[in-house]
Design a protein around this motif. Structure first.
Motif, PDB file in Angstrom:
ATOM      1  N   GLN A  22      -4.600  -5.358  -2.430  1.00 50.57           N
ATOM      2  CA  GLN A  22      -4.566  -4.615  -3.684  1.00 50.57           C
ATOM      3  C   GLN A  22      -4.935  -5.525  -4.852  1.00 50.57           C
ATOM      4  OE1 GLN A  22      -3.501  -0.986  -4.104  1.00 50.57           O
ATOM      5  NE2 GLN A  22      -4.918  -1.659  -5.667  1.00 50.57           N
TER       6      GLN A  22
ATOM      7  N   THR B  32      -6.852   8.687  -4.739  1.00 49.54           N
ATOM      8  CA  THR B  32      -6.289   7.501  -4.092  1.00 49.54           C
ATOM      9  C   THR B  32      -7.356   6.423  -3.904  1.00 49.54           C
ATOM     10  OG1 THR B  32      -6.785   8.381  -1.894  1.00 49.54           O
ATOM     11  CG2 THR B  32      -4.613   8.896  -2.802  1.00 49.54           C
ATOM     12  N   HIS B  33      -8.513   6.621  -4.567  1.00 56.51           N
ATOM     13  CA  HIS B  33      -9.644   5.708  -4.377  1.00 56.51           C
ATOM     14  C   HIS B  33      -9.281   4.249  -4.645  1.00 56.51           C
ATOM     15  CE1 HIS B  33     -13.746   4.277  -4.245  1.00 56.51           C
ATOM     16  NE2 HIS B  33     -13.543   3.684  -5.405  1.00 56.51           N
ATOM     17  N   SER B  36      -5.448   0.628  -1.898  1.00 56.98           N
ATOM     18  CA  SER B  36      -5.939   0.001  -0.670  1.00 56.98           C
ATOM     19  C   SER B  36      -5.167   0.511   0.548  1.00 56.98           C
ATOM     20  CB  SER B  36      -5.786  -1.516  -0.791  1.00 56.98           C
ATOM     21  OG  SER B  36      -5.859  -2.105   0.483  1.00 56.98           O
ATOM     22  N   ILE B  37      -5.897   1.025   1.540  1.00 56.32           N
ATOM     23  CA  ILE B  37      -5.246   1.540   2.752  1.00 56.32           C
ATOM     24  C   ILE B  37      -4.640   0.397   3.566  1.00 56.32           C
ATOM     25  CG2 ILE B  37      -7.302   1.544   4.259  1.00 56.32           C
ATOM     26  CD1 ILE B  37      -6.194   4.377   5.233  1.00 56.32           C
ATOM     27  N   LEU B  40      -1.275  -0.301   2.147  1.00 58.13           N
ATOM     28  CA  LEU B  40      -0.265   0.696   2.506  1.00 58.13           C
ATOM     29  C   LEU B  40       0.231   0.521   3.936  1.00 58.13           C
ATOM     30  CD1 LEU B  40      -1.884   3.741   0.714  1.00 58.13           C
ATOM     31  CD2 LEU B  40       0.382   2.821   0.223  1.00 58.13           C
ATOM     32  N   ILE B  41      -0.679   0.234   4.860  1.00 59.47           N
ATOM     33  CA  ILE B  41      -0.292   0.085   6.267  1.00 59.47           C
ATOM     34  C   ILE B  41       0.581  -1.164   6.458  1.00 59.47           C
ATOM     35  CG2 ILE B  41      -1.167  -0.430   8.592  1.00 59.47           C
ATOM     36  CD1 ILE B  41      -3.591   1.402   7.875  1.00 59.47           C
ATOM     37  N   LEU B  77       0.565   6.862   2.021  1.00 57.10           N
ATOM     38  CA  LEU B  77      -0.418   6.611   3.077  1.00 57.10           C
ATOM     39  C   LEU B  77      -0.983   7.923   3.632  1.00 57.10           C
ATOM     40  CD1 LEU B  77      -1.763   4.425   4.841  1.00 57.10           C
ATOM     41  CD2 LEU B  77       0.167   4.607   6.410  1.00 57.10           C
ATOM     42  N   LYS B  80      -3.476   9.125   1.185  1.00 57.63           N
ATOM     43  CA  LYS B  80      -4.661   8.263   1.247  1.00 57.63           C
ATOM     44  C   LYS B  80      -5.520   8.644   2.452  1.00 57.63           C
ATOM     45  CE  LYS B  80      -7.280   4.597   0.511  1.00 57.63           C
ATOM     46  NZ  LYS B  80      -8.137   4.469  -0.667  1.00 57.63           N
ATOM     47  N   ALA B  81      -4.865   8.869   3.581  1.00 58.98           N
ATOM     48  CA  ALA B  81      -5.592   9.225   4.809  1.00 58.98           C
ATOM     49  C   ALA B  81      -6.275  10.588   4.648  1.00 58.98           C
ATOM     50  CB  ALA B  81      -4.627   9.253   5.993  1.00 58.98           C
ATOM     51  N   LYS B  84      -8.737  10.087   0.959  1.00 54.83           N
ATOM     52  CA  LYS B  84      -9.518   8.825   0.895  1.00 54.83           C
ATOM     53  C   LYS B  84      -9.552   8.206  -0.496  1.00 54.83           C
ATOM     54  CE  LYS B  84     -10.883   9.043   5.179  1.00 54.83           C
ATOM     55  NZ  LYS B  84     -10.699   8.064   6.219  1.00 54.83           N
TER      56      LYS B  84
END
Lengths: 84, 84
Positions: A22, B32-33, B36-37, B40-41, B77, B80-81, B84
């Motif tokens: 991030q 949610t651009h 960062s995915i 989050l994970i 998350l 986000k999924a 995107k």
């Protein structure tokens, strides 16, 4: 170092490392519109109090993690403040 | 409840509450651009390990906080999924 401390350090490493992508994303794109400033401020203050709590219960993982997380949260906050 | 536990719960309340504005922002805007995915994970996994560590050191603040934080991280998350 005992197993419990190692588990704590792994947890702490993950929740600290989690902020690095991030931070890099914000640093590269300068885009912080979707990030909430309220979130960043509360997070930074909370992490500073976690450091105090970690010291009081003598938990190395809690102390180390929140020093790292607080630094990164303040880094992102600085970008948010600068670029909105 | 002793003072140290109360300090820990305050810290935990803040770092958990910190995610609520972000969760609301994502929920309202579906944007949610800039999130960062990867962040989050890693955050969600780290928080789940924190719950284990909290149980091992018998720290109510660590357990309670990370249950709340993990729930919110997984909520964001999911958005986000989806968007995107």
């Amino acid at each position: 170092m005992d197993t419990i401390t190692i588990i704590g350090l792994i947890a702490g490493a993950l929740t600290t490392i989690a902020y690095i992508p991030q931070a890099i994303k914000v640093w590269k794109t300068k885009e912080t519109h979707d990030l909430s400033i309220v979130w960043l401020i509360i997070l930074a203050v909370g992490e500073l109090i976690w450091i105090v709590y970690g010291a009081l219960i003598n938990s190395l993982p809690v102390i180390a993690t929140n020093i790292g997380s607080a630094f990164l949260a303040l880094f992102i906050l600085a970008y948010k403040a600068k670029y909105k």
